[in-house]
Design an enzyme around this catalytic site. Structure first.
Site, PDB file in Angstrom:
ATOM      1  N   ASP A  43      17.427   0.825  43.979  1.00  0.00           N
ATOM      2  CA  ASP A  43      16.338   1.735  44.977  1.00  0.00           C
ATOM      3  C   ASP A  43      16.587   0.956  46.266  1.00  0.00           C
ATOM      4  O   ASP A  43      17.313  -0.088  46.316  1.00  0.00           O
ATOM      5  CB  ASP A  43      15.044   1.110  44.266  1.00  0.00           C
ATOM      6  CG  ASP A  43      14.202   1.928  44.728  1.00  0.00           C
ATOM      7  OD1 ASP A  43      13.790   3.085  44.194  1.00  0.00           O
ATOM      8  OD2 ASP A  43      13.562   1.936  45.775  1.00  0.00           O
ATOM      9  N   ASP A  69      21.295   1.630  49.677  1.00  0.00           N
ATOM     10  CA  ASP A  69      20.737   3.033  50.541  1.00  0.00           C
ATOM     11  C   ASP A  69      22.161   3.791  50.008  1.00  0.00           C
ATOM     12  O   ASP A  69      23.227   3.691  50.397  1.00  0.00           O
ATOM     13  CB  ASP A  69      20.586   2.697  52.069  1.00  0.00           C
ATOM     14  CG  ASP A  69      20.350   4.094  52.713  1.00  0.00           C
ATOM     15  OD1 ASP A  69      20.674   5.128  52.297  1.00  0.00           O
ATOM     16  OD2 ASP A  69      20.286   3.867  54.034  1.00  0.00           O
ATOM     17  N   TYR A 165      15.674  20.079  52.698  1.00  0.00           N
ATOM     18  CA  TYR A 165      15.641  19.606  50.994  1.00  0.00           C
ATOM     19  C   TYR A 165      16.480  20.644  50.352  1.00  0.00           C
ATOM     20  O   TYR A 165      17.015  20.361  49.353  1.00  0.00           O
ATOM     21  CB  TYR A 165      14.207  19.449  50.711  1.00  0.00           C
ATOM     22  CG  TYR A 165      13.956  18.884  49.343  1.00  0.00           C
ATOM     23  CD1 TYR A 165      14.105  17.559  49.082  1.00  0.00           C
ATOM     24  CD2 TYR A 165      13.691  19.853  48.370  1.00  0.00           C
ATOM     25  CE1 TYR A 165      13.958  17.180  47.455  1.00  0.00           C
ATOM     26  CE2 TYR A 165      13.342  19.338  46.907  1.00  0.00           C
ATOM     27  CZ  TYR A 165      13.475  18.189  46.630  1.00  0.00           C
ATOM     28  OH  TYR A 165      13.384  17.795  45.264  1.00  0.00           O
ATOM     29  N   LYS A 169      19.630  20.532  47.762  1.00  0.00           N
ATOM     30  CA  LYS A 169      19.402  20.515  46.427  1.00  0.00           C
ATOM     31  C   LYS A 169      20.529  21.636  45.913  1.00  0.00           C
ATOM     32  O   LYS A 169      21.046  21.558  44.861  1.00  0.00           O
ATOM     33  CB  LYS A 169      18.049  20.742  46.019  1.00  0.00           C
ATOM     34  CG  LYS A 169      17.058  19.460  46.184  1.00  0.00           C
ATOM     35  CD  LYS A 169      17.775  18.236  45.551  1.00  0.00           C
ATOM     36  CE  LYS A 169      16.721  17.093  45.675  1.00  0.00           C
ATOM     37  NZ  LYS A 169      17.325  15.842  44.736  1.00  0.00           N
ATOM     38  N   THR A 200       4.756  12.477  41.486  1.00  0.00           N
ATOM     39  CA  THR A 200       5.365  11.550  42.105  1.00  0.00           C
ATOM     40  C   THR A 200       4.993  10.992  43.461  1.00  0.00           C
ATOM     41  O   THR A 200       4.241  11.627  44.176  1.00  0.00           O
ATOM     42  CB  THR A 200       6.993  11.617  42.061  1.00  0.00           C
ATOM     43  OG1 THR A 200       7.410  12.559  42.998  1.00  0.00           O
ATOM     44  CG2 THR A 200       7.460  11.885  40.837  1.00  0.00           C
TER      45      THR A 200
END
Length: 265
Positions: A43, A69, A165, A169, A200
């Protein structure tokens, strides 16, 4: 013939999960450990990775926390090296880390905000897969799994939002196909999961329903989704284990939609 449930076991397997500190990454990490794997929890926030690693250790599995990262080439190389060194190998790589980015009208958007999402959500998947493959190809064995999205197939529910985004994706979906073909001769299966909206912390917590705006957003999602609600990270644990296990050995290049029927319209 072995019991079918045995094909889902991950005993003596080593997994690496990016974005493991919360949300889907935390759920995937725990799922793999519950199925028997040792897990490298990666993470960008070390403390979050350590918290997930402690949960795995409490299950009696080995775990290591790694800060990285995934948009940085040097970090992805080092995270895989550290995982192999600490846990003795790499059988499963879960390229899960992702961000949602900010929402702006197209004519007000900047290259910087676009690039940040692409760097994490698409380039990060490529780098994670590439570094994992360097370990898996010589061994002629492995599973590479990415987190895509329903927005890899359709546009955002609210026009003008999340264009970077969605583009990233969609890239993950086709990168999954391309890598599957390239790595198939090495007995490496490459698949992805396309979740629906899941409760989330992504997008600044918009899916937690803690503000009037987010509650309105959740209501719009529920109306658009056949099952009438968003998902929880725990509901994706089963498909994560399936794609990481021998149960999916005949499956590669596919993105599984866990979407409550969202794409069926």
């Amino acid at each position: 013939m072995a019991n079918v449930l045995e094909s889902f076991r991950l005993d003596r397997q080593v997994a690496l999960v990016t974005g493991a500190g919360s949300g889907l990454g935390e759920a995937f990490s725990l799922a793999l450990a519950e199925a028997g794997a040792d897990v490298a929890c990666v993470d960008v926030q070390r403390e979050a990775a350590e918290a997930t690693a402690r949960q795995i250790q409490a299950l009696g599995r080995r775990a290591v926390a790694i800060a990285a990262d995934v948009s940085r080439e040097v970090d992805t190389s080092e995270m895989v090296r550290s995982a192999v060194q600490a846990l003795g190998g790499l059988d499963i790589a879960f390229a899960n880390a992702g961000i949602a980015g900010t929402s702006q009208p197209l004519i007000e958007s900047t290259l910087e905000t676009w690039q940040k999402v692409i760097d994490v959500d698409l380039t990060g998947v490529y780098l994670t897969a590439r570094e994992a493959a360097k370990v898996m190809v010589p061994r002629r064995h492995g599973k590479i799994i990415s987190t895509a999205s329903i927005y890899g197939f359709v546009a955002n529910l609210r026009p003008g939002r999340g264009r970077a985004y969605a583009a990233a994706k969609a890239g993950v979906v086709n990168l999954t196909r391309s890598l599957a073909i390239e790595l198939a001769p090495y007995n490496i299966q490459v698949n992805a999961i396309a979740p629906t909206f899941v409760r989330t912390n992504i997008a600044g917590g918009m899916l937690r329903g803690e503000t009037a705006e987010s509650r309105q957003y959740l209501a719009e999602i529920a109306e658009r989704t056949p099952i009438g609600r968003i998902g929880t990270p725990e509901e994706l644990k089963g498909v994560a284990v399936f794609l990481a296990s021998a149960a999916s050995n005949l499956m590669t290049g596919f993105t599984v939609a866990m979407d409550g029927g969202y794409l069926a319209w």
